[in-house]
Design a protein around this motif. Structure first.
Motif, mmCIF file in Angstrom:
data_model
loop_
_atom_site.group_PDB
_atom_site.id
_atom_site.type_symbol
_atom_site.label_atom_id
_atom_site.label_comp_id
_atom_site.label_asym_id
_atom_site.label_seq_id
_atom_site.Cartn_x
_atom_site.Cartn_y
_atom_site.Cartn_z
ATOM 1 N N THR A 1 0.847 -1.192 0.000
ATOM 2 C CA THR A 1 0.000 0.000 0.000
ATOM 3 C C THR A 1 0.880 1.240 0.000
ATOM 4 N N ILE A 2 0.348 2.317 -0.511
ATOM 5 C CA ILE A 2 1.082 3.584 -0.620
ATOM 6 C C ILE A 2 0.530 4.556 0.412
ATOM 7 N N GLU A 3 1.430 5.048 1.246
ATOM 8 C CA GLU A 3 1.048 6.022 2.276
ATOM 9 C C GLU A 3 1.284 7.439 1.760
ATOM 10 N N ALA A 4 0.792 8.421 2.517
ATOM 11 C CA ALA A 4 0.951 9.819 2.102
ATOM 12 C C ALA A 4 2.410 10.200 1.964
ATOM 13 N N ARG A 5 3.271 9.601 2.784
ATOM 14 C CA ARG A 5 4.689 9.958 2.760
ATOM 15 C C ARG A 5 5.405 9.416 1.528
ATOM 16 N N ASP A 6 4.787 8.462 0.837
ATOM 17 C CA ASP A 6 5.487 7.736 -0.214
ATOM 18 C C ASP A 6 5.618 8.506 -1.517
ATOM 19 N N ASP A 7 5.223 9.786 -1.524
ATOM 20 C CA ASP A 7 5.516 10.600 -2.705
ATOM 21 C C ASP A 7 6.930 11.174 -2.649
ATOM 22 N N HIS A 8 7.662 10.827 -1.577
ATOM 23 C CA HIS A 8 9.061 11.221 -1.459
ATOM 24 C C HIS A 8 9.775 10.167 -0.622
ATOM 25 N N PHE A 9 11.053 10.389 -0.372
ATOM 26 C CA PHE A 9 11.878 9.403 0.332
ATOM 27 C C PHE A 9 12.585 10.071 1.518
ATOM 28 N N PRO A 10 13.027 9.273 2.496
ATOM 29 C CA PRO A 10 13.643 9.868 3.685
ATOM 30 C C PRO A 10 15.019 10.475 3.407
#
Length: 570
Positions: free
Chosen positions: A542-551
């Motif tokens: 699943t794709i979370e809101a944060r997954d439009d970028h990386f740490p």
């Protein structure tokens, strides 16, 4: 052939400055001080070094996969277009990128961060030394015109490095030539800074390049890049004007063969707007100036040029090249019906006797993008399937084409002693991309007729591709037709977006497109549900809101002693 005289001097910069990881510390430490470089030659050498990082490789430190200018890992493997490929145990941190589960210690993240900030540091050093020279320090200063050009080049390059960073990390510190060397917080939107740099480049760069220096950026590159950045900001009117200016200044796209973009003998042609220049064999660097970022991405096994089986096109991407009876893409998602998967899953005689389905209706661009079993692959012969693939159960039955070269180019096109570090350039922006960005702007501005014209121009060029044949018969029922109309903005938007996938597949755009369109979650979760039917490791993602970028890399946060904050959600 390569027209990259400037890049041959890039080694000077690695001698001049040490390659530290603290790229936020602006003042370089090295064998030569900035005072010693206070001359026209010194400034030009610094600028050359700023260009030298475009290939993501700091000399002597191969392994720049995350910083590859093709952005194959973050732009494609993170999307629905490609698998990491190879075997699951080789480069396991890349598995986490594909599955959207990276931690802040993933070495691909550090790689991109370090290389881009090294490039930024070189741009800043160029600008700082130039300013001192023009103020009367050192030897004779440049003419005002050349000084402005150097500033324009350095600022466009700096904008490029920051753009690569902000797309991946979102929260990025902005360091300039006037920063005092302290760590800078990453709590501000840096897009206005990127725009400012690009606007300066547009205003001060010429439309012509120095003779035999085709890799230098010019006004068209600045206009196209600024248009692209405005598009990412959803400033469609501003982007539209800039992109149209480039289109009007260039020859008709339909006169430019599609395959020339991926041919080492046809580089720097009229479609190239901004490219990363690569050189091997004759520059004395042993491949350091080559396309090191894609060195893993050649076929495997007994393929004529091989290593190391990474970057394999997805089954979903292969099926997206299907067309309907009219020769148009299947925009409704039905391209997944009765999926084409080559010989994946076959065993025994069925596997041994597999033959490509020549009746399958396909867009011919598939053959310039995806290697399929039973179809000619460049000049290598018929693609053999599993014997050219490291582990089809992990990466699938397909291999990439755009990043590879012909066997006939092996001697002159690869580094000494290597078959997989090539001199193939990487297009950062090409005219087909500009047409489709302009078409996107036209849709959002309500000019559907203009969008239709631009998309159909891209498709008209595709229709001219010479069909691949097997024993004298086309390897598919190739067909590319024109859209007769865009009846409404929803249809037009879908058509433009689908065309971008077909035209630019595996060129580093796809994931970032999905994010800026706001459809990453729905697209990727649908993809994982489909592709997970063939590869268990993709099931249930699943794709979370944060997954439009990386740490952000953890080592950078630690080194900043709290100045840098982790990206939202990580």
């Amino acid at each position: 052939m390569k027209h990259i005289k400037y890049i041959l001097l890039s080694l000077l910069i690695c001698i001049t400055f040490s390659c530290k990881k603290e790229f936020l510390a602006v003042q370089p430490q090295g064998q030569l001080s900035e005072e010693q470089l206070m001359s026209q030659d010194g400034v030009e050498g610094l600028l050359i070094g700023a260009y030298g990082l475009l290939n993501g490789n700091v000399n002597g430190t191969w392994g720049n996969y995350g910083a590859a200018p093709s952005q194959w890992l973050f732009g494609e493997v993170a999307s629905d277009n490609a698998h990491k490929g190879s075997s699951t145990g080789d480069q396991p941190p890349m598995n986490a990128i594909e599955q959207h589960s990276p931690t802040s210690t993933n070495d691909n993240l550090s790689n991109l961060w370090d290389r881009c900030f090294e490039g930024i540091q070189r741009c800043n050093s160029t600008l700082r030394v130039l300013a001192s020279l023009q103020a009367g320090v050192g030897s004779a200063k440049f003419s005002d015109a050349r000084a402005k050009e150097i500033q324009g080049e350095a600022r466009l390059l700096r904008a490029h490095y920051y753009f690569f960073l902000v797309r991946v990390f979102k929260s990025v510190p902005y360091v300039t030539e006037t920063s005092n060397g302290a760590f800078v917080p990453n709590d501000k939107d840096i897009y206005p800074n990127i725009v400012d740099d690009l606007q300066f480049a547009v205003a001060n760069l010429s439309t012509t390049k120095p003779k035999n220096q085709k890799g230098r950026v010019d006004k068209y590159a600045a206009q196209a890049y600024l248009g692209k950045v405005f598009l990412y900001q959803k400033k469609y009117s501003e982007a539209y004007d800039l992109l149209n200016a480039v289109i009007l200044a260039k020859p008709d796209l339909t006169t430019m063969p599609y395959g020339d973009n991926f041919d080492i003998t046809k580089e720097d042609g009229p479609e190239t707007i901004m490219s990363v220049q690569h050189s091997v064999g004759t520059d004395g660097t042993g491949g350091e100036n080559g396309n090191v970022g894609d060195m893993l991405n050649f076929p495997y096994g007994n393929a004529p040029i091989n290593c190391c089986g990474f970057f394999q096109p997805s089954i979903d991407l292969a099926n997206s090249f299907k067309v309907n009876a009219l020769g148009l893409p299947l925009l409704d998602g039905s391209y997944r019906d009765n999926p084409y998967k080559s010989d994946l899953g076959l065993t025994g005689a069925a596997k041994d006797n597999y033959m490509v389905d020549k009746t399958l209706p396909l867009d011919p661009r598939i053959e310039s993008t995806i290697g399929r079993r039973g179809v000619p692959y460049r000049d290598w012969g018929l693609m053999e399937g599993d014997t050219w693939i490291r582990d089809s159960s992990n990466g699938g039955p397909f291999i990439g084409v755009k990043n590879t070269i012909d066997i006939a180019q092996l001697t002159s096109g690869t580094a000494p002693g290597s078959t997989n570090v090539s001199g193939l350039n990487v297009n950062l922006i090409r005219l087909g991309d500009v047409y489709l960005m302009a078409a996107e702007c036209a849709v959002e501005k309500g000019d559907l007729n203009r969008a239709l014209t631009l998309v159909n121009a891209v498709r008209a060029r595709a229709s001219k591709i010479t069909p691949q044949t097997v024993n004298g018969t086309p390897a598919a029922a190739y067909k590319v037709s024109q859209y007769l109309a865009f009846p409404d903005d929803t249809y037009a938007r879908n058509a433009v977006r689908f065309e971008r996938r077909l035209e630019l597949a595996l060129e580093g755009h796809r994931f970032f497109d999905l994010v800026r369109w706001g459809v990453a979650k729905q697209t990727l979760e649908s993809y994982f549900a489909f592709e997970g039917g063939y590869f268990n490791y993709l099931n249930g993602i699943t794709i979370e809101a944060r997954d439009d970028h990386f740490p952000l890399p953890q080592d950078q946060i630690d080194r900043s002693k709290g100045t840098l904050k982790q990206s939202p959600g990580y």
